[in-house]
Design an enzyme around this catalytic site. Structure first.
Site, PDB file in Angstrom:
ATOM      1  N   ASP A 176      66.954  82.755 -52.563  1.00  0.00           N
ATOM      2  CA  ASP A 176      67.091  84.223 -52.542  1.00  0.00           C
ATOM      3  C   ASP A 176      66.066  84.852 -53.479  1.00  0.00           C
ATOM      4  O   ASP A 176      65.717  84.285 -54.509  1.00  0.00           O
ATOM      5  CB  ASP A 176      68.498  84.621 -53.049  1.00  0.00           C
ATOM      6  CG  ASP A 176      69.590  84.075 -52.133  1.00  0.00           C
ATOM      7  OD1 ASP A 176      70.719  83.878 -52.613  1.00  0.00           O
ATOM      8  OD2 ASP A 176      69.257  83.807 -50.959  1.00  0.00           O
ATOM      9  N   ASP A 193      68.998  90.112 -62.382  1.00  0.00           N
ATOM     10  CA  ASP A 193      69.595  88.773 -62.286  1.00  0.00           C
ATOM     11  C   ASP A 193      69.156  87.916 -63.459  1.00  0.00           C
ATOM     12  O   ASP A 193      69.943  87.219 -64.094  1.00  0.00           O
ATOM     13  CB  ASP A 193      69.069  88.081 -61.018  1.00  0.00           C
ATOM     14  CG  ASP A 193      69.962  88.340 -59.831  1.00  0.00           C
ATOM     15  OD1 ASP A 193      69.602  87.938 -58.723  1.00  0.00           O
ATOM     16  OD2 ASP A 193      71.026  88.943 -60.029  1.00  0.00           O
ATOM     17  N   GLU A 208      74.295  80.016 -60.769  1.00  0.00           N
ATOM     18  CA  GLU A 208      73.654  80.124 -59.455  1.00  0.00           C
ATOM     19  C   GLU A 208      72.148  80.171 -59.617  1.00  0.00           C
ATOM     20  O   GLU A 208      71.400  79.729 -58.759  1.00  0.00           O
ATOM     21  CB  GLU A 208      74.125  81.368 -58.696  1.00  0.00           C
ATOM     22  CG  GLU A 208      73.442  81.462 -57.323  1.00  0.00           C
ATOM     23  CD  GLU A 208      73.791  82.702 -56.517  1.00  0.00           C
ATOM     24  OE1 GLU A 208      74.039  83.761 -57.114  1.00  0.00           O
ATOM     25  OE2 GLU A 208      73.833  82.579 -55.288  1.00  0.00           O
ATOM     26  N   GLU A 209      71.682  80.717 -60.745  1.00  0.00           N
ATOM     27  CA  GLU A 209      70.245  80.903 -60.939  1.00  0.00           C
ATOM     28  C   GLU A 209      69.537  79.656 -61.445  1.00  0.00           C
ATOM     29  O   GLU A 209      68.314  79.661 -61.588  1.00  0.00           O
ATOM     30  CB  GLU A 209      70.000  82.068 -61.912  1.00  0.00           C
ATOM     31  CG  GLU A 209      70.553  83.410 -61.445  1.00  0.00           C
ATOM     32  CD  GLU A 209      70.042  83.820 -60.066  1.00  0.00           C
ATOM     33  OE1 GLU A 209      70.753  84.551 -59.374  1.00  0.00           O
ATOM     34  OE2 GLU A 209      68.933  83.386 -59.676  1.00  0.00           O
ATOM     35  N   ASP A 269      78.099  82.978 -61.683  1.00  0.00           N
ATOM     36  CA  ASP A 269      77.081  83.671 -60.907  1.00  0.00           C
ATOM     37  C   ASP A 269      76.798  84.938 -61.705  1.00  0.00           C
ATOM     38  O   ASP A 269      77.638  85.837 -61.758  1.00  0.00           O
ATOM     39  CB  ASP A 269      77.621  83.987 -59.502  1.00  0.00           C
ATOM     40  CG  ASP A 269      76.576  84.667 -58.638  1.00  0.00           C
ATOM     41  OD1 ASP A 269      76.832  84.840 -57.431  1.00  0.00           O
ATOM     42  OD2 ASP A 269      75.510  85.045 -59.181  1.00  0.00           O
ATOM     43  N   LEU A 278      74.987  87.620 -61.444  1.00  0.00           N
ATOM     44  CA  LEU A 278      74.977  88.933 -60.793  1.00  0.00           C
ATOM     45  C   LEU A 278      75.119  88.745 -59.285  1.00  0.00           C
ATOM     46  O   LEU A 278      74.147  88.689 -58.537  1.00  0.00           O
ATOM     47  CB  LEU A 278      73.693  89.692 -61.139  1.00  0.00           C
ATOM     48  CG  LEU A 278      73.860  91.171 -61.499  1.00  0.00           C
ATOM     49  CD1 LEU A 278      75.009  91.429 -62.439  1.00  0.00           C
ATOM     50  CD2 LEU A 278      72.587  91.714 -62.119  1.00  0.00           C
ATOM     51  N   ASP A 279      76.397  88.635 -58.863  1.00  0.00           N
ATOM     52  CA  ASP A 279      76.664  88.424 -57.440  1.00  0.00           C
ATOM     53  C   ASP A 279      76.434  89.736 -56.682  1.00  0.00           C
ATOM     54  O   ASP A 279      76.790  90.813 -57.155  1.00  0.00           O
ATOM     55  CB  ASP A 279      78.118  87.991 -57.288  1.00  0.00           C
ATOM     56  CG  ASP A 279      78.531  87.953 -55.834  1.00  0.00           C
ATOM     57  OD1 ASP A 279      78.109  87.009 -55.141  1.00  0.00           O
ATOM     58  OD2 ASP A 279      79.229  88.886 -55.388  1.00  0.00           O
ATOM     59  N   GLU A 336      81.619  80.824 -56.765  1.00  0.00           N
ATOM     60  CA  GLU A 336      82.035  82.024 -56.032  1.00  0.00           C
ATOM     61  C   GLU A 336      83.436  81.813 -55.448  1.00  0.00           C
ATOM     62  O   GLU A 336      84.379  82.512 -55.808  1.00  0.00           O
ATOM     63  CB  GLU A 336      81.016  82.361 -54.931  1.00  0.00           C
ATOM     64  CG  GLU A 336      79.689  82.877 -55.493  1.00  0.00           C
ATOM     65  CD  GLU A 336      78.605  83.139 -54.431  1.00  0.00           C
ATOM     66  OE1 GLU A 336      78.568  82.411 -53.423  1.00  0.00           O
ATOM     67  OE2 GLU A 336      77.809  84.069 -54.631  1.00  0.00           O
TER      68      GLU A 336
HETATM   69  P1  P6P Z   1      75.663  88.885 -46.003  1.00  0.00           P
HETATM   70  C1  P6P Z   1      75.594  88.612 -51.899  1.00  0.00           C
HETATM   71  O1  P6P Z   1      74.267  88.246 -51.626  1.00  0.00           O
HETATM   72  C2  P6P Z   1      76.504  87.503 -51.405  1.00  0.00           C
HETATM   73  O2  P6P Z   1      76.208  86.298 -52.034  1.00  0.00           O
HETATM   74  C3  P6P Z   1      77.964  87.888 -51.632  1.00  0.00           C
HETATM   75  O3  P6P Z   1      78.137  88.661 -52.759  1.00  0.00           O
HETATM   76  C4  P6P Z   1      78.310  88.647 -50.357  1.00  0.00           C
HETATM   77  O4  P6P Z   1      79.688  88.565 -50.027  1.00  0.00           O
HETATM   78  C5  P6P Z   1      77.448  87.941 -49.304  1.00  0.00           C
HETATM   79  O5  P6P Z   1      76.350  87.356 -49.995  1.00  0.00           O
HETATM   80  C6  P6P Z   1      76.937  88.912 -48.276  1.00  0.00           C
HETATM   81  O6  P6P Z   1      76.209  88.154 -47.330  1.00  0.00           O
HETATM   82  O7  P6P Z   1      75.145  87.737 -45.154  1.00  0.00           O
HETATM   83  O8  P6P Z   1      76.856  89.570 -45.356  1.00  0.00           O
HETATM   84  O9  P6P Z   1      74.616  89.853 -46.432  1.00  0.00           O
END
Ligand code: P6P
Length: 343
Positions: free
Chosen positions: A73, A79, A102-103, A124, A126-127, A288
């Site tokens: 990503d 982040d 995650e990073e 994580d 900054l989710d 997560e």
């Molecule tokens: P999509 C954000 O990037 C994430 O990891 C989660 O926080 C979120 O629920 C999901 O991905 C969103 O993914 O494919 O719907 O954009």
């Protein structure tokens, strides 16, 4: 225990996160204070992250850090800041033996100059980071285990543990306000940051998810790739049946913490199922799915991968993914019946 929430105007009856943790500790005669110190240090770190998130639009911290994380990503500067802030705030306290983020592709050892403690933490930082520039709610997620390795320093064995062994888990949601929601296995408590005094105040004591809701939360852009059973479940919630509150409302932020927080408060279901492109789904098991599954179960709900309890999954890799279905018990059970061909 005084669990009356902070009542605006009643400035004399506030319960800060520090007081709450101290009270919890006094109720455990054998408590060493190590765990309380860890949560307090985490609370400090995320207050700084919250400040940076709130002013991200004002300083040159937005935009791309021209790096990408293990998932490939795009990583944004916020982040990186959040990741470094949490690591720096927690590595020297002496409570942790190892961290994973995650990073970071590999586990994060505690530097030799610092003592090795009895806990391991995954997070994580900054989710939902893809939403940063759009000023959409994002969050920090964490999961804490007791150390299991026996050597001098912590190892990957301390972080690759099944979710049922978590001793604490939670998230900090940077939304219209900053809320820290966590569990230590005795229910779910929510604390809202009062920036005027820099303290997290108890605002959501003993959060409980409704047994059934009328909101479904999923990225419908993936519909063509879903299994037939899950597609039929979404058709079910979208069909008209006032007796069961259908059609449900569709709500999807695209930041897991925002969607999970709303699901805990209002009920219904949040799902990121596997599909033909990503059979294991998109969300990560260890930092997560496990923490939010622990929270949802502690709030009286259910969290599975469609077939088995998330917390029972035996992990093999720090960054492994899992399909995730969570929310009100009745809603998740109905979704599982469709997924497993029983409806
Ligand atoms: P999509 C954000 O990037 C994430 O990891 C989660 O926080 C979120 O629920 C999901 O991905 C969103 O993914 O494919 O719907 O954009």
């Amino acid at each position: 225990m005084n669990t009356r929430p902070y009542i605006p105007g009643d400035e004399t009856r506030i319960m800060t996160i520090q007081r709450y943790i101290a009270q919890e500790e006094r109720m455990h005669p054998g408590a060493t204070g190590e765990f309380s110190t860890l949560l307090r240090n985490l609370a400090l770190a995320v207050k700084v992250v919250s400040r940076e998130v709130r002013r991200a639009g004002l300083v040159d911290i937005l935009g791309k850090a021209s790096t990408s994380n293990v998932s490939g990503d795009e990583v944004k500067k916020l982040d990186v800041f959040a990741n470094d802030m949490i690591i720096n705030a927690l590595e020297s306290g002496g409570q942790l033996c190892v961290m994973a983020s995650e990073e970071n592709e590999t586990v994060i050892p505690i530097p030799e100059e610092f003592p090795c403690g009895g806990y391991a933490m995954l997070f994580d930082p900054l989710d939902g980071s893809s939403n940063i520039d759009a000023n959409v709610t994002i969050g920090t997620v964490f999961s804490i285990f007791k150390r299991v390795s026996k050597g001098v320093r912590g190892t990957v064995e301390d972080v690759v543990q099944p979710g049922y062994r978590q001793v604490a888990a939670g998230y900090i949601m940077y939304g219209s306000s900053t809320i820290m929601v966590f569990t230590t296995g005795k229910g779910v408590q929510g604390f809202t940051l009062d920036p005027t005094i820099g303290a997290f105040l108890l605002s959501h004591p003993d959060l409980t998810i409704p047994k059934r809701g009328n909101i479904y939360s999923v990225n419908e852009g993936n519909r063509q790739m879903w299994d037939e059973g899950f597609r039929r479940y979404i058709d079910y919630v979208q069909s008209d049946d006032p007796a069961t509150g259908r059609p449900y409302k569709g709500r999807y932020v695209g930041s897991m913490i925002a969607d999970v927080h709303r699901t805990i408060l209002y009920g219904g279901v949040f799902a990121y199922p596997g599909d033909t492109k990503n059979p294991e789904g998109k969300l990560r098991l260890l930092y997560e799915a496990n923490p939010v599954a622990f929270l949802v179960e502690q709030a009286g709900g259910r969290a599975t991968d469609g077939h088995r309890r998330i917390l029972d999954i035996e992990p093999t890799d720090v960054h492994q993914r899992t399909p995730l279905l969570l929310g009100s018990t009745d809603d998740v059970l109905i979704a599982e019946e469709f997924i497993n061909g029983k409806r």
